[in-house]
Motif scaffolding. Sequence first.
Motif, mmCIF file in Angstrom:
data_model
loop_
_atom_site.group_PDB
_atom_site.id
_atom_site.type_symbol
_atom_site.label_atom_id
_atom_site.label_comp_id
_atom_site.label_asym_id
_atom_site.label_seq_id
_atom_site.Cartn_x
_atom_site.Cartn_y
_atom_site.Cartn_z
ATOM 1 N N UNK A 1 -0.374 -3.953 -9.243
ATOM 2 C CA UNK A 1 -0.866 -5.363 -9.485
ATOM 3 C C UNK A 1 -0.448 -6.488 -8.694
ATOM 4 N N UNK A 2 -0.048 -5.901 -7.319
ATOM 5 C CA UNK A 2 0.271 -7.036 -6.332
ATOM 6 C C UNK A 2 -1.094 -7.554 -5.781
ATOM 7 N N UNK A 3 -1.289 -8.797 -5.584
ATOM 8 C CA UNK A 3 -2.523 -9.354 -5.279
ATOM 9 C C UNK A 3 -2.792 -9.469 -3.821
ATOM 10 N N UNK A 4 -3.983 -9.562 -3.316
ATOM 11 C CA UNK A 4 -4.129 -9.404 -1.949
ATOM 12 C C UNK A 4 -3.635 -10.890 -1.335
ATOM 13 N N UNK A 5 -3.033 -10.651 -0.071
ATOM 14 C CA UNK A 5 -2.687 -11.972 0.569
ATOM 15 C C UNK A 5 -3.696 -12.388 1.622
ATOM 16 N N UNK A 6 -3.236 -13.613 2.275
ATOM 17 C CA UNK A 6 -4.437 -13.784 3.139
ATOM 18 C C UNK A 6 -4.724 -13.086 4.404
ATOM 19 N N UNK A 7 -3.552 -12.340 4.615
ATOM 20 C CA UNK A 7 -3.629 -11.212 5.652
ATOM 21 C C UNK A 7 -4.549 -9.977 5.336
ATOM 22 N N UNK A 8 -4.297 -9.686 4.059
ATOM 23 C CA UNK A 8 -5.349 -8.689 3.582
ATOM 24 C C UNK A 8 -6.852 -8.939 3.735
ATOM 25 N N UNK B 1 -11.651 -3.901 0.092
ATOM 26 C CA UNK B 1 -10.472 -4.435 -0.220
ATOM 27 C C UNK B 1 -9.570 -3.409 -1.033
ATOM 28 N N UNK B 2 -10.217 -2.335 -1.347
ATOM 29 C CA UNK B 2 -9.754 -1.036 -1.961
ATOM 30 C C UNK B 2 -8.701 -0.365 -0.978
ATOM 31 N N UNK B 3 -9.130 -0.551 0.346
ATOM 32 C CA UNK B 3 -8.524 0.304 1.518
ATOM 33 C C UNK B 3 -7.023 -0.452 1.808
ATOM 34 N N UNK B 4 -6.908 -1.602 0.994
ATOM 35 C CA UNK B 4 -5.277 -2.014 1.210
ATOM 36 C C UNK B 4 -4.549 -1.530 0.121
#
Length: 269
Positions: A108-115, A98-101
């Motif tokens: 501080x933006x949260x990961x989305x379902x797409x991420x 997930x660090x790749x995103x």
Amino acid sequence: MEIRVEDLTVTVAGRQLVSDLRLRVPEGTVVGLVGPNGCGKSTTLRCVYRALRPSAGAVRLDGDDVWTLSARDSAQRVAALPQEQHMEFDFTAAEVVAMGRSPHKRAFERDTDADDELCARALRQVGVDHLAERGYLTLSGGERQRVLVARALAQQPKVLVLDEPTNHLDIRYQLEILALVREIGVTTLVALHDLNLAASACDLLYVLADGRVVADGAPHEVLTPELIAATFGVRAHIVPHPVSGAPQLLYSNATEPKGSPRCRDDVPS
């Protein structure tokens, strides 16, 4: 996206590690750097992914000097897999991928379902989706390497820079990772020790010795017995692969030829 390295020179502590090096990676191709240990492969790659500023020359991505880009813009274009990776905290494999995103997100933006789906797909592509919740530090060397490749894929770069990506991998995963790199079609610059893997995976090869390019071209043009003897100090018999036709090298010991180039140590990781 095309990579151009123009007259690259790197001097560290008074020692010139790379000298007037020029190379080109056409868009969508896989280009390999090969050569003896310490000949400047890793130094060159570090300049491409901005871990090392050259003493002279430039690295350009579609004409833009990488050092004129912001760190964020550079990370959106280029994903790197250095030879050595150190991680202090035991993140899960999924968290590492997930660090790749990060380059595509605000602070501080949260990961989305797409991420999440991109990361899950990257884990599946390299065959470690079953390790998603395992701690990274508990994984074997080969498992860690595949997780790091997945992180690079999750970054969705336009350029991949890979320094010995097959380290720690058994032969099955060596072949699968390199096949995956070719399949995704991203412009790729890769350093490889294994000349047979390089011959089968790369469209073009640049041979480095003593910090300079001594040969470049298609694998069948570059990998000759004469070049192998002069650069690596071994005899090689070149035979075509029975399926792909790619040149394959069969080695025998040889005394290092007189006048063969000796290579300097690379910059430590």
